[in-house]
Scaffold this motif. Structure first.
Motif, PDB file in Angstrom:
ATOM      1  N   LEU A   9       1.403   6.943  -6.731  1.00 20.28           N
ATOM      2  CA  LEU A   9       0.321   7.880  -7.042  1.00 20.28           C
ATOM      3  C   LEU A   9       0.714   9.317  -6.730  1.00 20.28           C
ATOM      4  O   LEU A   9       0.356  10.248  -7.460  1.00 20.28           O
ATOM      5  CB  LEU A   9      -0.938   7.488  -6.256  1.00 20.28           C
ATOM      6  CG  LEU A   9      -1.613   6.181  -6.676  1.00 20.28           C
ATOM      7  CD1 LEU A   9      -2.760   5.856  -5.733  1.00 20.28           C
ATOM      8  CD2 LEU A   9      -2.104   6.248  -8.112  1.00 20.28           C
ATOM      9  N   GLN A  10       1.461   9.504  -5.639  1.00 17.48           N
ATOM     10  CA  GLN A  10       1.900  10.858  -5.311  1.00 17.48           C
ATOM     11  C   GLN A  10       2.922  11.377  -6.308  1.00 17.48           C
ATOM     12  O   GLN A  10       2.973  12.572  -6.597  1.00 17.48           O
ATOM     13  CB  GLN A  10       2.492  10.883  -3.895  1.00 17.48           C
ATOM     14  CG  GLN A  10       1.457  10.693  -2.796  1.00 17.48           C
ATOM     15  CD  GLN A  10       2.089  10.636  -1.428  1.00 17.48           C
ATOM     16  OE1 GLN A  10       3.313  10.812  -1.293  1.00 17.48           O
ATOM     17  NE2 GLN A  10       1.277  10.393  -0.406  1.00 17.48           N
ATOM     18  N   GLN A  50       2.198   1.844  -3.437  1.00 17.94           N
ATOM     19  CA  GLN A  50       1.149   2.341  -4.315  1.00 17.94           C
ATOM     20  C   GLN A  50       0.899   3.832  -4.079  1.00 17.94           C
ATOM     21  O   GLN A  50       0.730   4.607  -5.027  1.00 17.94           O
ATOM     22  CB  GLN A  50      -0.135   1.541  -4.092  1.00 17.94           C
ATOM     23  CG  GLN A  50      -1.253   1.872  -5.071  1.00 17.94           C
ATOM     24  CD  GLN A  50      -2.455   0.990  -4.849  1.00 17.94           C
ATOM     25  OE1 GLN A  50      -2.492   0.207  -3.915  1.00 17.94           O
ATOM     26  NE2 GLN A  50      -3.449   1.123  -5.706  1.00 17.94           N
ATOM     27  N   GLN A  51       0.892   4.229  -2.808  1.00 15.45           N
ATOM     28  CA  GLN A  51       0.694   5.644  -2.495  1.00 15.45           C
ATOM     29  C   GLN A  51       1.853   6.493  -3.006  1.00 15.45           C
ATOM     30  O   GLN A  51       1.649   7.606  -3.508  1.00 15.45           O
ATOM     31  CB  GLN A  51       0.522   5.817  -0.984  1.00 15.45           C
ATOM     32  CG  GLN A  51      -0.769   5.230  -0.431  1.00 15.45           C
ATOM     33  CD  GLN A  51      -2.001   5.929  -0.981  1.00 15.45           C
ATOM     34  OE1 GLN A  51      -1.967   7.127  -1.301  1.00 15.45           O
ATOM     35  NE2 GLN A  51      -3.090   5.184  -1.094  1.00 15.45           N
ATOM     36  N   GLY A  64       0.659  10.625 -10.065  1.00 13.55           N
ATOM     37  CA  GLY A  64      -0.752  10.966 -10.111  1.00 13.55           C
ATOM     38  C   GLY A  64      -1.579   9.855 -10.726  1.00 13.55           C
ATOM     39  O   GLY A  64      -1.115   8.732 -10.951  1.00 13.55           O
ATOM     40  N   GLY A  65      -2.881  10.173 -11.024  1.00 19.52           N
ATOM     41  CA  GLY A  65      -3.774   9.200 -11.637  1.00 19.52           C
ATOM     42  C   GLY A  65      -4.610   8.425 -10.650  1.00 19.52           C
ATOM     43  O   GLY A  65      -5.078   7.327 -10.965  1.00 19.52           O
ATOM     44  N   GLU A  66      -4.809   8.990  -9.449  1.00 19.87           N
ATOM     45  CA  GLU A  66      -5.622   8.291  -8.458  1.00 19.87           C
ATOM     46  C   GLU A  66      -7.086   8.219  -8.888  1.00 19.87           C
ATOM     47  O   GLU A  66      -7.814   7.306  -8.509  1.00 19.87           O
ATOM     48  CB  GLU A  66      -5.503   9.005  -7.108  1.00 19.87           C
ATOM     49  CG  GLU A  66      -6.183   8.279  -5.968  1.00 19.87           C
ATOM     50  CD  GLU A  66      -5.939   8.956  -4.638  1.00 19.87           C
ATOM     51  OE1 GLU A  66      -6.467   8.468  -3.632  1.00 19.87           O
ATOM     52  OE2 GLU A  66      -5.215   9.978  -4.622  1.00 19.87           O
ATOM     53  N   GLU A  67      -7.523   9.209  -9.685  1.00 18.25           N
ATOM     54  CA  GLU A  67      -8.924   9.206 -10.115  1.00 18.25           C
ATOM     55  C   GLU A  67      -9.229   8.045 -11.050  1.00 18.25           C
ATOM     56  O   GLU A  67     -10.388   7.615 -11.166  1.00 18.25           O
ATOM     57  CB  GLU A  67      -9.262  10.529 -10.816  1.00 18.25           C
ATOM     58  CG  GLU A  67      -8.490  10.788 -12.113  1.00 18.25           C
ATOM     59  CD  GLU A  67      -7.108  11.394 -11.867  1.00 18.25           C
ATOM     60  OE1 GLU A  67      -6.426  11.727 -12.852  1.00 18.25           O
ATOM     61  OE2 GLU A  67      -6.739  11.521 -10.682  1.00 18.25           O
ATOM     62  N   HIS A  68      -8.191   7.480 -11.695  1.00 21.27           N
ATOM     63  CA  HIS A  68      -8.441   6.362 -12.605  1.00 21.27           C
ATOM     64  C   HIS A  68      -8.633   5.042 -11.872  1.00 21.27           C
ATOM     65  O   HIS A  68      -9.086   4.065 -12.480  1.00 21.27           O
ATOM     66  CB  HIS A  68      -7.283   6.227 -13.598  1.00 21.27           C
ATOM     67  CG  HIS A  68      -7.079   7.457 -14.444  1.00 21.27           C
ATOM     68  ND1 HIS A  68      -7.982   7.860 -15.401  1.00 21.27           N
ATOM     69  CD2 HIS A  68      -6.074   8.390 -14.456  1.00 21.27           C
ATOM     70  CE1 HIS A  68      -7.560   8.983 -15.982  1.00 21.27           C
ATOM     71  NE2 HIS A  68      -6.396   9.313 -15.429  1.00 21.27           N
ATOM     72  N   LEU A  69      -8.274   5.020 -10.603  1.00 16.62           N
ATOM     73  CA  LEU A  69      -8.446   3.787  -9.830  1.00 16.62           C
ATOM     74  C   LEU A  69      -9.860   3.643  -9.299  1.00 16.62           C
ATOM     75  O   LEU A  69     -10.236   2.549  -8.854  1.00 16.62           O
ATOM     76  CB  LEU A  69      -7.449   3.761  -8.661  1.00 16.62           C
ATOM     77  CG  LEU A  69      -5.968   3.764  -9.052  1.00 16.62           C
ATOM     78  CD1 LEU A  69      -5.097   3.811  -7.804  1.00 16.62           C
ATOM     79  CD2 LEU A  69      -5.628   2.554  -9.892  1.00 16.62           C
ATOM     80  N   GLN A  70     -10.626   4.722  -9.278  1.00 19.23           N
ATOM     81  CA  GLN A  70     -11.991   4.665  -8.782  1.00 19.23           C
ATOM     82  C   GLN A  70     -12.902   4.062  -9.854  1.00 19.23           C
ATOM     83  O   GLN A  70     -12.806   4.410 -11.032  1.00 19.23           O
ATOM     84  CB  GLN A  70     -12.476   6.059  -8.395  1.00 19.23           C
ATOM     85  CG  GLN A  70     -11.648   6.691  -7.274  1.00 19.23           C
ATOM     86  CD  GLN A  70     -12.102   8.093  -6.964  1.00 19.23           C
ATOM     87  OE1 GLN A  70     -13.045   8.597  -7.587  1.00 19.23           O
ATOM     88  NE2 GLN A  70     -11.450   8.719  -5.988  1.00 19.23           N
ATOM     89  N   SER A 104       0.822  -1.214   0.000  1.00 22.42           N
ATOM     90  CA  SER A 104       0.000   0.000   0.000  1.00 22.42           C
ATOM     91  C   SER A 104       0.855   1.263   0.000  1.00 22.42           C
ATOM     92  O   SER A 104       0.543   2.246  -0.690  1.00 22.42           O
ATOM     93  CB  SER A 104      -0.918  -0.008   1.219  1.00 22.42           C
ATOM     94  OG  SER A 104      -0.168  -0.053   2.416  1.00 22.42           O
TER      95      SER A 104
END
Length: 417
Positions: free
Chosen positions: A330-331, A326-327, A334-340, A323
């Motif tokens: 993403l930091q 992964q964080q 970026g691209g955290e919105e694509h995981l939702q 985890s």
């Protein structure tokens, strides 16, 4: 010619004289030749018989190589003696002798053959603790005595072994007698309804031997409960799951096509890979890998509790590391919105064509709605619920007014009171 042709060869004249002498002996005009024992040699015997081969030639005349060899002076199996191990000759010397063993000072062997404890400083230099010479015997054995596996065996060794076993048996009899006395005292003190069964059980246990008890314990696990259905009787189809009679195992599911979770028996493989069996296998693999890395405390059989705790801690750490990685990605990228996950409305399959812009607005077509062959959200006859939303006494009706007739007019909550 009077010269010789080479070493070991006769001259022509000597060879001629030898032939004439042999002819005279065969004719009987000359006396026959005698061997080393004084026996006459028949002159009519051919040369290939009278001449000894090179590996039996002793340089003496005679036919000894044609006769049966006399028994050698070696002893037989019954008369053979053996080496006297550990015996020494005389007393230990006072000082080192030249040619003796440098380690112990004995003359019977060399330094490399010494069987004494290697000393830090040998007897050659210290001059102390000299050992006496060992008795070295030359034992000549016959052909059978050399190949006798019991040659040199001392029968007194078997007597000492038997005496040790007799002591063990005597101790075992005493222990068994004491256990019988204790069981009898316990039977006399405990008088109850099950006393007869206890006496029978104790008598059976007393008659059995310890070896029989060990065998019974090892064979109990191989016996099945007789009330259970045998595996080979669950499905009599010859093309069904294979049953191995030697190991009493049926690996595949005998009821093919049925849900294994709903069956009383679904094969040995289902039991092996269901429940906590997979978790135990993962723990065992974890213990193996930990042992290869140098952690010897992780052992599923020796330390099951410690191994389970270590495996739990390992799983927690691996999930945390995963985890955090992964964080960090993403930091950084970026691209955290694509995981939702997108809403379910967008994943609904429809026949209507709708074109959207980048901002999400409808460019072409209409906003899709769920379409059915019936009208939705339409309540007839002033009702606020559909027919069939209420059940009473085996009849369907309206929940709002509790009426069971479909074409009735809703009167509101007046009927409910």
């Amino acid at each position: 010619m009077s010269g010789t042709y080479g070493s070991g060869r006769l001259s022509r004249e000597d060879y001629k004289k030898q032939k004439e002498l042999e002819a005279a002996r065969m004719a009987g005009t000359a006396p026959p030749e005698r061997d080393a024992e004084g026996n006459e040699i028949n002159p009519h015997i051919p040369e290939f018989m009278s001449k000894a081969p090179w590996y039996l030639d002793t340089g003496k005349l005679g036919l000894q190589h044609q006769r049966k060899a006399k028994p050698s002076t070696t002893t037989s199996i019954n008369e053979s003696k053996w080496y006297t191990r550990g015996s020494r000759i005389g007393s230990a010397p006072k000082k080192y002798r030249r040619g003796a063993c440098e380690n112990c000072g004995a003359m019977s062997h060399k330094t490399k053959e010494c069987m004494e404890r290697p000393r830090k400083t040998g007897a050659k230099w210290t001059g102390r603790d000299m050992m006496a010479d060992e008795r070295v015997e030359s034992v000549s054995l016959s052909y059978d005595a050399k190949r006798d596996m019991w040659n040199g065996y001392d029968a007194t060794q078997h007597k000492t072994l038997m005496s040790d076993w007799e002591l063990v048996e005597e101790a075992r009899r005493k222990r068994k007698a004491s256990e019988l006395d204790k069981s009898k005292e316990k039977d006399q003190s405990d008088v109850n309804a099950n006393s007869i069964e206890a006496q029978f059980a104790s008598s059976d246990e007393d008659d059995e031997d310890d070896d029989a008890n060990v065998k019974s314990k090892s064979t109990v696990r191989n016996l099945r409960i007789r009330e259970d259905t045998a595996k080979y009787l669950r499905n009599l189809d010859p093309d069904s799951a294979y049953y191995d009679p030697k190991t009493r195992s049926m690996r595949e599911n005998p009821y093919a096509g049925k849900d294994p979770s709903q069956l009383a028996y679904a094969g040995d493989n289902f039991i092996r890979y269901s429940g906590d069996a997979r978790d135990i296998l993962k723990r065992e693999v974890f213990a193996w890998e930990a042992g290869e890395r140098g952690n010897l405390s992780a052992h599923l059989q020796a330390n099951p509790t410690q191994t389970a705790l270590m495996y739990k801690e390992y799983k927690g750490k691996t999930s945390d590391i995963k985890s955090t990685r992964q964080q960090e990605i993403l930091q950084k990228y970026g691209g955290e919105e694509h995981l939702q996950a997108p809403p379910r409305e967008l994943l609904h399959q429809e026949e209507a064509y709708v074109e959207y812009s980048r901002t999400g607005e409808v460019v072409k077509g209409a906003e899709p709605k769920a379409q059915t062959r019936y009208k939705e959200d339409v309540y007839a006859m002033n009702h606020s619920s559909v027919f069939g939303s209420w059940w009473s006494d085996g009849k369907w009706g309206y929940k709002c007014c509790k009426q069971t007739m479909k074409n009735s007019y809703c009167t509101g909550t007046s009927l409910n009171k």
